[in-house]
Write an enzyme that holds these catalytic residues in place. Structure first.
Site, PDB file in Angstrom:
ATOM      1  N   ASP A 150       7.945  11.139  33.855  1.00 23.09           N
ATOM      2  CA  ASP A 150       6.936  10.080  34.056  1.00 23.09           C
ATOM      3  C   ASP A 150       6.727   9.236  32.789  1.00 23.09           C
ATOM      4  OD1 ASP A 150       5.566  11.824  32.435  1.00 23.09           O
ATOM      5  OD2 ASP A 150       3.809  12.019  33.744  1.00 23.09           O
ATOM      6  N   ASP A 193       4.563  16.114  27.639  1.00 28.60           N
ATOM      7  CA  ASP A 193       3.670  17.049  28.322  1.00 28.60           C
ATOM      8  C   ASP A 193       3.843  18.466  27.783  1.00 28.60           C
ATOM      9  OD1 ASP A 193       6.090  17.935  29.696  1.00 28.60           O
ATOM     10  OD2 ASP A 193       5.886  16.076  30.863  1.00 28.60           O
ATOM     11  N   ASP A 242     -11.402  16.647  13.807  1.00 21.47           N
ATOM     12  CA  ASP A 242     -11.354  15.186  13.711  1.00 21.47           C
ATOM     13  C   ASP A 242     -12.600  14.639  13.004  1.00 21.47           C
ATOM     14  OD1 ASP A 242      -9.763  12.851  14.773  1.00 21.47           O
ATOM     15  OD2 ASP A 242     -11.715  12.344  15.629  1.00 21.47           O
ATOM     16  N   GLU A 277     -10.450  16.841   8.885  1.00 23.35           N
ATOM     17  CA  GLU A 277      -9.946  15.521   8.503  1.00 23.35           C
ATOM     18  C   GLU A 277     -11.031  14.845   7.680  1.00 23.35           C
ATOM     19  OE1 GLU A 277      -8.224  11.429  10.518  1.00 23.35           O
ATOM     20  OE2 GLU A 277      -9.999  12.420  11.275  1.00 23.35           O
TER      21      GLU A 277
HETATM   22  O1  TEU Z   1      -8.826   9.349  12.644  1.00 23.66           O
HETATM   23  C1  TEU Z   1      -9.766   9.099  11.647  1.00 23.66           C
HETATM   24  C2  TEU Z   1      -9.698   7.801  10.978  1.00 23.66           C
HETATM   25  O2  TEU Z   1     -10.741   7.289  10.777  1.00 23.66           O
HETATM   26  C3  TEU Z   1      -8.469   7.079  10.578  1.00 23.66           C
HETATM   27  O3  TEU Z   1      -7.448   7.868  10.135  1.00 23.66           O
HETATM   28  C4  TEU Z   1      -8.088   6.209  11.720  1.00 23.66           C
HETATM   29  O4  TEU Z   1      -6.768   6.412  12.058  1.00 23.66           O
HETATM   30  C5  TEU Z   1      -8.229   4.752  11.418  1.00 23.66           C
HETATM   31  O5  TEU Z   1      -7.077   4.322  10.763  1.00 23.66           O
HETATM   32  C6  TEU Z   1      -9.421   4.320  10.646  1.00 23.66           C
HETATM   33  O6  TEU Z   1      -9.307   2.958  10.368  1.00 23.66           O
HETATM   34  C7  TEU Z   1      -9.121  10.293  13.624  1.00 23.66           C
HETATM   35  C8  TEU Z   1      -7.901  10.503  14.471  1.00 23.66           C
HETATM   36  O7  TEU Z   1      -6.909  11.106  13.707  1.00 23.66           O
HETATM   37  C9  TEU Z   1      -7.503   9.198  15.067  1.00 23.66           C
HETATM   38  O8  TEU Z   1      -6.301   9.274  15.776  1.00 23.66           O
HETATM   39  C10 TEU Z   1      -8.630   8.764  15.960  1.00 23.66           C
HETATM   40  O9  TEU Z   1      -8.366   7.485  16.459  1.00 23.66           O
HETATM   41  C11 TEU Z   1      -9.974   8.749  15.247  1.00 23.66           C
HETATM   42  O10 TEU Z   1     -10.190   9.892  14.437  1.00 23.66           O
HETATM   43  C12 TEU Z   1     -11.087   8.745  16.255  1.00 23.66           C
HETATM   44  O11 TEU Z   1     -11.137   9.967  16.932  1.00 23.66           O
HETATM   45 CA    CA Z   2       5.560  14.008  31.589  1.00 24.23          CA
END
Ligand code: TEU
Ligand code: CA
Length: 555
Positions: free
Chosen positions: A26, A30, A200, A254
């Site tokens: 698809d 996955d 995150d 993070e």
């Molecule tokens: O990312 C945190 C984050 O703030 C940055 O690394 C983000 O990619 C962006 O460039 C800020 O300008 C985390 C996740 O890793 C990311 O994929 C998500 O989009 C974000 O949090 C929200 O959950």
């Molecule tokens: Ca798939």
């Protein structure tokens, strides 16, 4: 005190499931696709897999917007598929950590659907609602994906807070019910047998008291304020006490917006919060948001020294050069032209895998996968691209060409193109139409050709990972940059007791005659990335480093 631990000795491999392997045609990767590739990962030497979000989600931000924390995203499979995948990992001696995204949920999460209904809804306080001010938003907070961090909701006329997209409302961690729900969710997955979490934007969970406006000089980088809420450490200590301490886990936060000075507040083992954090200082060395900046080798080396210091005697660090939010390692810090791609990718692997830290390898970097040749806006999928386009280009602040030219190098979509498994159509990622285009270089760069080639980037990773397992000094040994100002050579020692090693990496296209400082003498060559012309003689104090040569020596 912080002693040896399985998660310090492990190599972690990040899987971005949407782009890893599609088992049913698809076009979307996955869980069964992951299970089918576990032998490949085991052969590589992976100990722990970090799976980017696999939960039910409307995918406004590719799963970082969760609708149901206890359900598997339908496109990725079922809970049975998850259980089978985990069982197969365990069979191979691998552990799994999952993504804990609890700064925010999806606006389609049951809690938010309830919360927005009325001011007296039992879930109202799960999120952060405020009245507007002077006919506008409650304060001047910007969102990372464009525009204000506040969205007015028609049902009650109040605004809710979202640091990211408006489909990602921020949870209210001041509410003990929210924290109890999060801890329950964590136990649910830990009881299933996962071994921990990548968390995150975890420093963002505590909001500033009274939510005052950001000072003007912080508007471009709100992360430094968002990451400093007054109760972040209290919440993390509670999470540790309530959940993590009851299981054999690893945790990595993070740490967007966390400075070197603050890092150990999260990772000092005596404080019982997290095991490790991801610093942004290396992957963001040469950029400001989407904008490219120049960088020098001494700057890069200084970041490594500072990060190593934050680990200190009681903490521990991560080592990584890319992830799903950053460009490809070889395109970013190496040279992805055909002439230098392989050797520079191997040099970066040497750097990444010989730090006093747990390495986090992003899918595809073990093959030296490169950035994508994006043309126009239509080639991008990322929600961040659309937000920045709106804020910078449509607003007239920046010409489209300037934005697009930097974006080609900084975009998150560079890392999100599908894995290149073989020279079959679409790199063998899918038999259907991939959700995001495969890099057209898949015929040259793919796993099938590299697995059997001893000189491949893949096999260099394999050798490095095996060496790291054999030599504790490469994991625990003291880290010392022996020549911080050298603009061409990155050279450092790793020393544990009488075991002494030197890593020397030539970051240029020229041969560099390098004299070892401090009376250091080479005893033997342990591992080279294929660039060296002849092994260094025992006792050598002079090295002739070939272009992109990266060698580990015994001293
Ligand atoms: O990312 C945190 C984050 O703030 C940055 O690394 C983000 O990619 C962006 O460039 C800020 O300008 C985390 C996740 O890793 C990311 O994929 C998500 O989009 C974000 O949090 C929200 O959950
Ligand atoms: Ca798939």
């Amino acid at each position: 005190v912080s002693g040896p631990a399985w998660w310090k000795e492990a190599v972690v491999y990040q899987i971005y499931p949407r782009s890893f392997n599609d088992s049913n045609g698809d076009g979307v990767g996955d869980l069964n696709g992951i299970t089918a590739k576990l032998d490949y990962l085991q052969t590589l030497g992976v100990d722990v897999i970090w799976l980017s979000p696999h939960f039910d989600s409307p995918n406004a931000d590719n799963g970082y917007d969760i609708r149901d924390y206890r359900k598997v995203m339908a496109e990725f499979g079922s809970m049975d598929d998850f259980d089978r995948m985990l069982a197969e990992m365990k069979k191979r001696g691998m552990r799994l950590i999952i993504d804990l995204v609890v700064n925010h949920t999806s606006d389609e999460h049951r809690w938010f659907v309830e919360s927005r209904k009325s001011k007296d809804n039992p879930c109202r306080d799960y999120y952060i609602w405020r009245d507007g001010k002077d006919g506008g938003a409650p304060n001047n907070y910007p969102s990372f994906f464009g525009g204000s961090a506040w969205e007015k909701d028609e049902a009650t006329g109040q605004y809710y807070l979202h640091y990211f997209a408006k489909k990602q409302p921020d949870l209210n961690w001041e509410n003990p019910k929210v924290r109890a729900e999060v801890y329950d969710t964590m136990r649910f997955w830990l009881d299933k047998g996962v071994s921990g979490f990548r968390m995150d934007v975890i420093p963002f969970i505590s909001k500033q008291d009274g939510l005052p406006d950001l000072p003007a000089d912080r508007l471009g980088h709100p992360e430094f304020v968002y990451s400093n809420g007054p109760r972040v450490h209290q919440f993390l200590q509670e999470m540790n006490r309530e959940v993590l301490s009851h299981y054999d886990t690893m945790s990595v936060g993070e740490a967007f917006g966390v400075t070197f000075e603050q890092a150990s507040l999260f990772t000092d083992a005596r404080r019982q919060e997290l095991n490790m954090i991801f610093h942004f200082d290396i992957v963001r060395l040469d950029r400001d948001g989407w904008r490219k900046k120049d960088w020098t080798l001494p700057q890069l080396k200084a970041a490594y020294v500072q990060i190593d210091r934050t680990g200190g005697a009681h903490g521990w660090n991560t080592s990584f050069l890319s992830n799903h939010d950053n460009p490809r390692a070889v395109s970013h810090f190496g040279d992805d032209s055909p002439e230098w791609r392989t050797v520079s990718a191997k040099a970066l692997a040497t750097l990444m895998l010989t730090q006093r830290a747990t390495p986090f390898l992003f899918q595809g970097d073990e093959l030296g996968m490169t950035n994508y040749p994006f043309r126009g806006l239509e080639d991008y999928d990322d929600i961040e691209v659309k937000g920045d386009w709106h804020d910078f280009v449509e607003s007239g602040k920046v010409p489209a060409e300037e934005y697009l030219s930097d974006l080609r190098q900084t975009s998150r979509d560079n890392a999100r193109t599908p894995m290149q498994w073989s020279s079959a159509p679409n790199g063998g990622f899918t038999t259907g139409k991939p959700w995001l285009a495969v890099n057209p270089n898949y015929a040259q760069i793919n796993a099938a050709t590299q697995v059997d080639d001893p000189a491949s980037v893949y096999n260099h990773h394999r050798r490095l990972m095996a060496l790291r397992q054999q030599i504790p000094a490469l994991i625990y040994g003291e880290y010392r940059d022996i020549d911080p100002n050298n603009p061409k050579v990155f050279a450092y020692t790793r020393i544990q007791g009488d075991k002494r090693y030197l890593v020397a990496i030539n970051f240029t296209h020229e041969t560099v005659a390098y004299t070892l400082p401090d009376g250091l003498k080479v005893a033997a060559t342990l591992l080279d990335n294929g660039a060296a012309q002849q092994p260094a003689q025992p006792g050598a104090t002079q090295l002739s480093l070939q272009p992109w040569q990266a060698t580990i020596y015994e001293l």
